[in-house]
Design a protein around this motif. Structure first.
Motif, PDB file in Angstrom:
ATOM      1  N   GLN A  41       0.831  -1.201   0.000  1.00  0.00           N
ATOM      2  CA  GLN A  41       0.000   0.000   0.000  1.00  0.00           C
ATOM      3  C   GLN A  41       0.875   1.264   0.000  1.00  0.00           C
ATOM      4  N   HIS A  42       1.924   1.270   0.811  1.00  0.00           N
ATOM      5  CA  HIS A  42       2.839   2.410   0.866  1.00  0.00           C
ATOM      6  C   HIS A  42       3.546   2.617  -0.467  1.00  0.00           C
ATOM      7  N   GLU A  43       4.060   1.518  -1.037  1.00  0.00           N
ATOM      8  CA  GLU A  43       4.769   1.620  -2.316  1.00  0.00           C
ATOM      9  C   GLU A  43       3.854   2.120  -3.431  1.00  0.00           C
ATOM     10  N   THR A  44       2.609   1.643  -3.422  1.00  0.00           N
ATOM     11  CA  THR A  44       1.646   2.081  -4.435  1.00  0.00           C
ATOM     12  C   THR A  44       1.376   3.577  -4.321  1.00  0.00           C
ATOM     13  N   ALA A  45       1.179   4.058  -3.106  1.00  0.00           N
ATOM     14  CA  ALA A  45       0.921   5.489  -2.893  1.00  0.00           C
ATOM     15  C   ALA A  45       2.129   6.325  -3.320  1.00  0.00           C
ATOM     16  N   ILE A  46       3.312   5.872  -2.977  1.00  0.00           N
ATOM     17  CA  ILE A  46       4.545   6.605  -3.329  1.00  0.00           C
ATOM     18  C   ILE A  46       4.749   6.607  -4.841  1.00  0.00           C
ATOM     19  N   ASN A  47       4.593   5.433  -5.474  1.00  0.00           N
ATOM     20  CA  ASN A  47       4.765   5.351  -6.932  1.00  0.00           C
ATOM     21  C   ASN A  47       3.744   6.204  -7.671  1.00  0.00           C
ATOM     22  N   PHE A  48       2.507   6.195  -7.181  1.00  0.00           N
ATOM     23  CA  PHE A  48       1.469   7.004  -7.808  1.00  0.00           C
ATOM     24  C   PHE A  48       1.833   8.488  -7.747  1.00  0.00           C
ATOM     25  N   ALA A  49       2.271   8.947  -6.588  1.00  0.00           N
ATOM     26  CA  ALA A  49       2.648  10.363  -6.438  1.00  0.00           C
ATOM     27  C   ALA A  49       3.827  10.714  -7.346  1.00  0.00           C
ATOM     28  N   HIS A  50       4.817   9.830  -7.423  1.00  0.00           N
ATOM     29  CA  HIS A  50       5.978  10.080  -8.286  1.00  0.00           C
ATOM     30  C   HIS A  50       5.572  10.114  -9.766  1.00  0.00           C
ATOM     31  N   GLN A  51       4.743   9.185 -10.183  1.00  0.00           N
ATOM     32  CA  GLN A  51       4.309   9.160 -11.580  1.00  0.00           C
ATOM     33  C   GLN A  51       3.482  10.391 -11.921  1.00  0.00           C
ATOM     34  N   LEU A  52       2.636  10.799 -11.013  1.00  0.00           N
ATOM     35  CA  LEU A  52       1.820  11.990 -11.245  1.00  0.00           C
ATOM     36  C   LEU A  52       2.698  13.237 -11.299  1.00  0.00           C
ATOM     37  N   LYS A  53       3.692  13.304 -10.435  1.00  0.00           N
ATOM     38  CA  LYS A  53       4.628  14.436 -10.429  1.00  0.00           C
ATOM     39  C   LYS A  53       5.385  14.485 -11.762  1.00  0.00           C
ATOM     40  N   ASP A  54       5.869  13.327 -12.226  1.00  0.00           N
ATOM     41  CA  ASP A  54       6.578  13.260 -13.514  1.00  0.00           C
ATOM     42  C   ASP A  54       5.684  13.706 -14.659  1.00  0.00           C
ATOM     43  N   LYS A  55       4.428  13.292 -14.622  1.00  0.00           N
ATOM     44  CA  LYS A  55       3.483  13.675 -15.676  1.00  0.00           C
ATOM     45  C   LYS A  55       3.219  15.175 -15.647  1.00  0.00           C
ATOM     46  N   MET A  56       3.116  15.750 -14.471  1.00  0.00           N
ATOM     47  CA  MET A  56       2.893  17.193 -14.356  1.00  0.00           C
ATOM     48  C   MET A  56       4.101  17.965 -14.897  1.00  0.00           C
ATOM     49  N   VAL A  57       5.308  17.463 -14.652  1.00  0.00           N
ATOM     50  CA  VAL A  57       6.518  18.095 -15.194  1.00  0.00           C
ATOM     51  C   VAL A  57       6.487  18.025 -16.712  1.00  0.00           C
ATOM     52  N   GLN A  58       6.086  16.875 -17.264  1.00  0.00           N
ATOM     53  CA  GLN A  58       6.007  16.717 -18.715  1.00  0.00           C
ATOM     54  C   GLN A  58       4.965  17.656 -19.318  1.00  0.00           C
ATOM     55  N   VAL A  59       3.829  17.788 -18.667  1.00  0.00           N
ATOM     56  CA  VAL A  59       2.782  18.705 -19.142  1.00  0.00           C
ATOM     57  C   VAL A  59       3.320  20.129 -19.175  1.00  0.00           C
ATOM     58  N   LYS A  60       4.078  20.495 -18.151  1.00  0.00           N
ATOM     59  CA  LYS A  60       4.652  21.847 -18.091  1.00  0.00           C
ATOM     60  C   LYS A  60       5.666  22.057 -19.223  1.00  0.00           C
ATOM     61  N   LYS A  61       6.477  21.044 -19.506  1.00  0.00           N
ATOM     62  CA  LYS A  61       7.437  21.137 -20.611  1.00  0.00           C
ATOM     63  C   LYS A  61       6.721  21.262 -21.946  1.00  0.00           C
ATOM     64  N   ASP A  62       5.672  20.459 -22.124  1.00  0.00           N
ATOM     65  CA  ASP A  62       4.898  20.512 -23.375  1.00  0.00           C
ATOM     66  C   ASP A  62       4.248  21.874 -23.561  1.00  0.00           C
ATOM     67  N   SER A  64       5.288  24.682 -22.284  1.00  0.00           N
ATOM     68  CA  SER A  64       6.369  25.631 -22.535  1.00  0.00           C
ATOM     69  C   SER A  64       6.781  25.590 -24.005  1.00  0.00           C
ATOM     70  N   LYS A  65       6.882  24.375 -24.565  1.00  0.00           N
ATOM     71  CA  LYS A  65       7.226  24.238 -25.983  1.00  0.00           C
ATOM     72  C   LYS A  65       6.132  24.846 -26.858  1.00  0.00           C
ATOM     73  N   GLU A  66       4.881  24.604 -26.488  1.00  0.00           N
ATOM     74  CA  GLU A  66       3.755  25.169 -27.226  1.00  0.00           C
ATOM     75  C   GLU A  66       3.825  26.703 -27.220  1.00  0.00           C
ATOM     76  N   LYS A  67       4.143  27.266 -26.076  1.00  0.00           N
ATOM     77  CA  LYS A  67       4.247  28.729 -25.961  1.00  0.00           C
ATOM     78  C   LYS A  67       5.460  29.253 -26.734  1.00  0.00           C
ATOM     79  N   MET A  68       6.550  28.485 -26.772  1.00  0.00           N
ATOM     80  CA  MET A  68       7.726  28.887 -27.560  1.00  0.00           C
ATOM     81  C   MET A  68       7.389  28.899 -29.044  1.00  0.00           C
ATOM     82  N   ASP A  69       6.631  27.916 -29.490  1.00  0.00           N
ATOM     83  CA  ASP A  69       6.193  27.885 -30.886  1.00  0.00           C
ATOM     84  C   ASP A  69       5.315  29.100 -31.198  1.00  0.00           C
ATOM     85  N   GLU A  70       4.434  29.431 -30.268  1.00  0.00           N
ATOM     86  CA  GLU A  70       3.582  30.606 -30.423  1.00  0.00           C
ATOM     87  C   GLU A  70       4.429  31.877 -30.508  1.00  0.00           C
ATOM     88  N   LEU A  71       5.448  31.934 -29.683  1.00  0.00           N
ATOM     89  CA  LEU A  71       6.358  33.080 -29.687  1.00  0.00           C
ATOM     90  C   LEU A  71       7.097  33.172 -31.022  1.00  0.00           C
TER      91      LEU A  71
END
Length: 156
Positions: A41-62, A64-71
C-alpha cells in the motif's frame, strides 16, 4: 541608425501561460486487515505520487514548448521584407534572442493521511500538502505496524 532601427530591430517577445495546480490527498486504510499489505500500500501510494509528479513536469514542458512555438510565430509575423531577404546575415548580427516564456502553476502538492487507524479519532494526516513527494515517502516509512491494529468502521 537605419541599420539598428530598421534592419536589426531589438524586440523582446514575452509569452505567458498559466497551468492549473493539483492538490492530492492520498488516504490509506490503516485497519488491521491491511497490516500484511501495508508495504504494498505504501509503495503504491509513493509510486502514484511520483508518476503523477513526472506527468505534471512533462505537461509543463509541453506547454512551454507550445508557448515557444507561439512566440516564434509572433516573431515571424514581425519580420519586415528587408529582414526576410537578409535573414541569415541578420541572425548573425542579432545573436541569441532574449525572448521569454513565463508559465505559472502546474505544480503537484501531495498530502498523505490514514483512516481506520489505531489512533485517536481513527484518522489523521501524516504530513500536510507539499510539492516534495519524498516527504510522503518519509512519513510512510515512519509508520509502523502498530498503527494497523484497529478494526474498520462500517457505516450502519
Amino acid at each position: 541608425a537605419v541599420f539598428k532601427t530598421v534592419l536589426v530591430p531589438e524586440k523582446v517577445f514575452v509569452v505567458t501561460g498559466e497551468l492549473e495546480g493539483l492538490d492530492l490527498l492520498v488516504m490509506l486504510d490503516a485497519s488491521a486487515k491491511m497490516q500484511k499489505a501495508n508495504t504494498a500500500q505504501h509503495e503504491t501510494a509513493i509510486n502514484f505520487a511520483h508518476q503523477l509528479k513526472d506527468k505534471m513536469v512533462q505537461v509543463k514542458k509541453d506547454k512551454s514548448k507550445e508557448k515557444m512555438d507561439e512566440l516564434q510565430e509572433r516573431r515571424e509575423q514581425e519580420v519586415n521584407l528587408l529582414a526576410r531577404v537578409f535573414e541569415d546575415m541578420l541572425n548573425w548580427f542579432r545573436g541569441a534572442t532574449s525572448d521569454v516564456v513565463l508559465l505559472k502553476g502546474g505544480e503537484l502538492q501531495v498530502a498523505t493521511g490514514l483512516f481506520n487507524a489505531a489512533i485517536e479519532n481513527g484518522a489523521r494526516i501524516l504530513e500536510g500538502f507539499t510539492e516534495d513527494v519524498e516527504t510522503q515517502k518519509n512519513a510512510l516509512k515512519d509508520m509502523g505496524p502498530h498503527v494497523y491494529e484497529s478494526h474498520a468502521h462500517w457505516l450502519s
